[in-house]
Design a protein around this motif. Sequence first.
Motif: not given
Lengths: 418, 418
Positions: A20-25, A115-116, A138-143, B357-362
């Motif tokens: 979820x956090x990885x795609x949070x704006x 990407x994180x 970690x939070x800011x970098x989407x992890x 593109x954003x959400x798939x983690x490959x």
Amino acid sequence: MDIKEYMKGLGQKARKAGREISRTESGKKNLALLKIAAAIENSHELLIAENRKDLDAGKKNVLDAASLDRLELKPSGIQAMVEGLRQVAALPDPVGEITDLSYRPSGIQVGQMRVPLGVIGIIYESRPNVTVDAAALCLKSGNACILRGGSESIHSNQAIAACISQGLQAAGLPVEAVQIVATADRAAVGELITMNQYVDVIVPRGGKSLIERISKDATIPVIKHLDGICHVYIDDTADIDKAVRIAVNAKTHRYGVCNAMETLLVAESIAAKVLPLLAEKYSEKGVELRGCLKTCSLVPNCIRATEEDWDTEYLAPILSIRIVDGIDQAMDHINQHSSGHTEAIVTEDYTLARRFLREVDSSSVMVNASTRFADGFEYGLGAEIGISTDKLHARGPVGLKGLTSLKYIVLGDGHIRQ
Amino acid sequence: MDIKEYMKGLGQKARKAGREISRTESGKKNLALLKIAAAIENSHELLIAENRKDLDAGKKNVLDAASLDRLELKPSGIQAMVEGLRQVAALPDPVGEITDLSYRPSGIQVGQMRVPLGVIGIIYESRPNVTVDAAALCLKSGNACILRGGSESIHSNQAIAACISQGLQAAGLPVEAVQIVATADRAAVGELITMNQYVDVIVPRGGKSLIERISKDATIPVIKHLDGICHVYIDDTADIDKAVRIAVNAKTHRYGVCNAMETLLVAESIAAKVLPLLAEKYSEKGVELRGCLKTCSLVPNCIRATEEDWDTEYLAPILSIRIVDGIDQAMDHINQHSSGHTEAIVTEDYTLARRFLREVDSSSVMVNASTRFADGFEYGLGAEIGISTDKLHARGPVGLKGLTSLKYIVLGDGHIRQ
């Protein structure tokens, strides 16, 4: 408590929150950081009180002075945490940045997206401020992250964790994005560093023995540095004033830090000029000097260095000094004894500066600057989660970018491979 | 032969040659590559004859057809090696490139310089062409390498090694920059992947079991991918023609490759339209279809897929097909079953393309393009040493840049930390 099951539960929740956090704006992540800052400011008294419990227990358990110092949360330290959070909120968000997108002869567009990494496990000693710094990066970098602080700081960490949860909730983010291991059982660390399914990278922070143990046992990649045996080389083309200023600062600005100089190399033909000046300054500061034979002949009160000295990170007011023929011998010495952290040359010679920069294989290489600059804030990373002396992934101070990597993206219009 | 001592000797020589090659200017490295190409062209008959010995021995040892095919050096294969070398010579040199050099408030200039990793260990099956490709990429990126090919190709590899030595010598470079392990003893691999002092990264190329074994036992970081379970998702906003073209190409262009599609996901509301068209094409090509219940109701001759099918890399004319509600279920399936190699969506919808593109983690994520494009040449890297599905360091096809990392450089003028 079944530690294995407990840690697996943390891992599963972290993996889910990480997605979820990885795609949070960015705006939402920044809001969370600011809300955490506010929660910490509002909990000032509580934090001091909880930290007091840890300090009292620490004294009862006869922790040494340095450990107690690291453990203590002073009002100024709390303010620094708050400011750190606001600074991280103000940094640009690296996640999702697309670079080098260009057309290939086949007609597809190929680029890379930042990407994180996913879930970061951070293991550190009893320094409550690391809890906030690590969570913020970690939070800011989407992890998502799982934090395991020293058991001596358990009350402080749980009070800080409550503030973090509050901030995440206020911003509508999953509280599992930042989880703190709530047991002092050391088996938890063993689980954390081998849960390959749930954790993508481990960042250990602390003493060498802790980091060595973790690197040895981890099955998950580790971002780390073990030693900071940093060198300053004063060439005979150096400006004497700059040489003295840098060599004094690199050694005496702070002793217990990884980017302090531990060995000074001096070109033979400038040694008689520069070493007496330096010896005087070091003597004023109470720095013990251990030199090669030639050094000892130039510097009174210099102890003879042993072979072991060249491989020692003193983290103390002690400096080893060696006189060398010139840049080649200096670089040979560095190649052999450096831990790959930070090395500096002092020279006014263009060609030597260029050679040193290219040929010295350390995470930071400097010309006419103090090794003490090797630091995430000084480099403009805004903050650092640690310093890496490994060669893969990130070298040197690791900031937000070091907690991300690049995936390829391909845009086509029905393109197929011929 | 004492394998431990022998490998240590290779390691020491590689480390020394690596230091030299790391500071060798581009022109000289390119000259070596061109000289190696010429040596291979001039040794055409010898290479064929030596390869014949390997093939004869392979037949005697009843190697399977696929192994013999990989082992064989055809005239066209030799020409491809020569052209590969010339292409790598023509690529820009990544080493020494300085980026983001800028002034900090303290007055120092901070930037990053791209530097070689040091010594690369490459372990591969009996494919003689890999010897040349790997040597070329390592050389150009300023790294020394130690190559361990399959024992079945020992004659071919030694003939190729002689050409490489000739080329290095002709350019005045140390022949130890490229060393080939000259023993078939498997203990050599065990040494190579644990000589942390002499080797900086291991790249295994070959079957999954080889790579799994190496990753498990290596104490040196490994750049690798295990599986290529690649997905294509056809959304109901897809253009039918593009969907059919891409799904056919991704599966049938080549079967035994890691970027071939293994599972096709189709949105429910377009399935009845697109699956019969696809089934016909696959039937023409003799591809066996294994589908979910809904798929089987739409496609005659479709076998019911088991749970295991979703986690299987067939590397064969077999395809698993699942009908999903839409993009969310498709991404859930990918998250759960993908090996993180390459996934593609077929859609005309802007928002869905952007989300995928954003959400798939490959390591490669594509819109409206065949997964078969996930390849160093197609991406413009010039060549690739392998593909990484790990998250640290390099993701996707690994070319010259993936064999380098960034160190920090700091330029000052007597600057000290305040």
